[in-house]
Design an enzyme around this catalytic site. Structure first.
Site, short mmCIF file in Angstrom:
data_model
loop_
_atom_site.label_atom_id
_atom_site.label_comp_id
_atom_site.label_asym_id
_atom_site.label_seq_id
_atom_site.Cartn_x
_atom_site.Cartn_y
_atom_site.Cartn_z
N HIS A 155 -48.82 13.94 -0.44
CA HIS A 155 -50.06 14.31 0.25
C HIS A 155 -49.78 15.50 1.19
CE1 HIS A 155 -53.59 14.21 2.79
NE2 HIS A 155 -54.17 13.54 1.81
N GLU A 181 -55.91 18.64 -4.31
CA GLU A 181 -56.53 18.59 -2.98
C GLU A 181 -56.30 19.92 -2.24
OE1 GLU A 181 -57.24 14.31 -1.55
OE2 GLU A 181 -55.30 14.95 -0.83
P1 PGA Z 1 -61.04 13.69 3.14
O1 PGA Z 1 -59.49 13.45 2.84
O2 PGA Z 1 -61.82 12.99 2.06
O3 PGA Z 1 -61.27 13.08 4.49
O4 PGA Z 1 -61.26 15.16 3.10
C1 PGA Z 1 -58.98 13.53 1.53
C2 PGA Z 1 -57.50 13.38 1.55
O5 PGA Z 1 -56.84 13.89 2.48
O6 PGA Z 1 -56.94 12.72 0.64
#
Ligand code: PGA
Length: 231
Positions: free
Chosen positions: A96, A153
């Site tokens: 992440h 992401e």
């Molecule tokens: P968010 O986070 O939906 O609050 O943008 C997503 C993530 O960091 O996995």
């Protein structure tokens, strides 16, 4: 299979977890999600074992948010493969962006963690931003035949990043073409970054599922996302 995965990060108290379970059961009892949608919740590791006792009544799979690169032994504070034997998490998030930022995790370490997760019989959910894609895919090559889920992401789209904000679905579509052409395996690709019930259908139409942070903390909101996603 399609995936809606909630990443609780370091949020929630045990009181919140119990309330989440009650809301989840009442939201899904009357109207379950389609069978091909896998609902996943990844709490902080401290809640994991206790939640396992609740989950037979909750229609979700459980995941962890990270795994240690250590095998076990004298490594204070780590959650290792050794600790997880018999716990059997279904999923483990690795790589992440917040761990890359806070712990300086590299693609080599992320790939090594993928190996750890697979050795447990769990499915890694491997997060990346575009700048990591080329190098990460080289490092994931040894796992090309394995059961892995990817999560694209963009850091700037994560709700707490304080950056520019949501990614336009048309841009996501372009980037997914590039991502799928680069991957060494036929892996599902999820999207994550400020996903909410009102954009879940637009993003979900383009990819294999969604990784949800802030909007996964309340069961009502996570279920609304799953329903919007599955139409
Ligand atoms: P968010 O986070 O939906 O609050 O943008 C997503 C993530 O960091 O996995």
């Amino acid at each position: 299979m399609k995936y809606i995965a909630g990443n609780w990060k370091a949020n929630q108290t045990w009181v919140d977890v119990e309330a989440f379970g009650r809301e989840l059961i009442s939201a899904l009892n009357t109207s379950p999600l389609p069978q091909e949608v896998e609902l996943i919740v990844c709490p902080t590791a401290v809640f994991y074992s206790e939640m396992q006792h609740l989950v037979p009544r909750w229609p979700v799979k459980l995941g962890l948010q990270d795994i240690s690169l250590q095998d076990g032994g004298a490594h204070t504070g780590e959650v290792t493969v050794k600790n997880l034997a018999g716990i059997e998490p279904a999923y483990v998030i690795v790589g992440h962006s917040e761990r890359r930022r806070d712990q300086g995790e590299t693609n080599a370490q992320v790939a090594a963690k993928v190996g750890r997760v697979l050795s447990l019989g769990a499915c890694p959910i491997v997060c990346f931003d575009l700048e990591e894609l080329a190098d990460l895919t080289v490092k994931l090559q040894p796992y090309s035949g394995q059961n892995i889920v990817l999560a694209y992401e963009p850091v700037s789209a994560i709700s707490t990043s304080g950056a520019a904000g949501n990614l336009e679905p048309v841009l996501l579509q372009e980037r997914l073409v590039q991502i799928r052409a680069t991957l060494p395996g036929e892996w599902p690709v999820l999207y994550g970054g400020s996903v909410k019930a009102d954009n879940a259908a637009a993003y979900g139409a383009l990819c294999d599922g969604l990784l949800v942070g802030g909007a996964s903390l309340k069961a009502e909101s996570l279920v609304a996302i799953a329903r919007a996603f599955s139409g």
